[in-house]
Design an enzyme around this catalytic site. Structure first.
Site, short mmCIF file in Angstrom:
data_model
loop_
_atom_site.label_atom_id
_atom_site.label_comp_id
_atom_site.label_asym_id
_atom_site.label_seq_id
_atom_site.Cartn_x
_atom_site.Cartn_y
_atom_site.Cartn_z
N HIS A 182 0.83 -1.21 0.00
CA HIS A 182 0.00 0.00 0.00
C HIS A 182 0.85 1.25 0.00
O HIS A 182 2.07 1.20 0.20
CB HIS A 182 -0.96 0.00 1.20
CG HIS A 182 -0.29 0.00 2.55
ND1 HIS A 182 0.22 1.14 3.14
CD2 HIS A 182 -0.06 -1.00 3.43
CE1 HIS A 182 0.72 0.85 4.32
NE2 HIS A 182 0.58 -0.46 4.52
N CYS A 198 2.92 -5.03 6.55
CA CYS A 198 2.66 -4.78 5.13
C CYS A 198 3.87 -4.11 4.47
O CYS A 198 4.80 -3.68 5.14
CB CYS A 198 1.43 -3.90 4.96
SG CYS A 198 -0.12 -4.75 5.31
#
Length: 222
Positions: A182, A198
């Site tokens: 992301h 992440c």
């Protein structure tokens, strides 16, 4: 030196590839690789013909989503490559379609993400990975893609645009639930291990990646 003349980009890329096969200093090799990667993206996002693309003639009943799915690419990439300003297409017109199969490799030790085209390095991005080695290792696929994602944190829904939402402008979710690639509202963390697991990218980088890679793209994290 980079040229604005699109007709020279393919030959310039070939010269860079030849140079990388020669004996170069580490500094020169890095500079040529940087130029090569920039040319890769420029050619991909332009309508000029190349060996890694083909041309498709629009048929009755076609739509960009149908053409993208049939060719394992994205609507966004077809639009950028062909400089389309809308999803409207005309029967009989030709569209440039990328032929490369893209994949992704994330190197946690170097906080680096490599986009591969047909197994060859296409472009390299600096990223942020998980603190305390929390980014999972393995082979995954991209199962969902979201623009301007909402962040769900400890049962709280934090919408895009809220200062507490750290997901940035794009989300590419892994086949391993709760993990993905992301953007970020914390660009200063790029190049470090600071996330909850992440892979973070600069927003401009994740937007580029989002447009290029389709669903089911393989992601290897090591």
């Amino acid at each position: 030196k980079e040229s604005k003349d699109e007709s020279t980009w393919v030959s310039a890329r070939a010269r860079c590839e030849l140079l990388l096969k020669q004996k170069l200093s580490l500094k020169d090799k890095r500079e040529v690789q940087k130029q090569l990667e920039a040319l890769n993206v420029r050619i991909l996002l332009s309508p000029i013909p190349s060996d890694d693309s083909s041309f498709y003639t629009i048929r009755p009943g076609d739509s960009l989503s149908v053409i993208a799915k049939r060719n394992h690419t994205t609507v966004e990439l077809i639009k950028q490559t062909n400089r389309l300003k809308s999803d409207t297409i005309q029967e009989g017109k030709k569209l440039k379609i990328p032929k490369m199969k893209f994949s992704i490799v994330v190197d946690k030790a170097k906080n680096k993400l490599e986009l591969l085209g047909d197994g060859k390095r296409f472009k390299t991005y600096r990223v942020c990975t998980g603190k305390e080695n929390s980014t999972p290792v393995g082979t995954f696929t991209i199962e969902n893609k979201i623009k301007e994602p909402t962040w769900y944190k400890d049962g709280i829904k934090i919408p895009y645009g809220d200062k507490r939402n750290i997901l940035g402008t794009r989300w590419l979710g892994f086949s391993l639930e709760h993990y993905g690639i992301h953007g970020t509202s914390l660009p200063e963390t790029i190049g470090t291990q600071a996330s909850a697991g992440c892979v973070r990218m600069l927003n401009e980088d994740v937007e580029e990646l989002y447009d290029i890679v389709p669903l089911k793209t393989t992601v290897v994290v090591n």
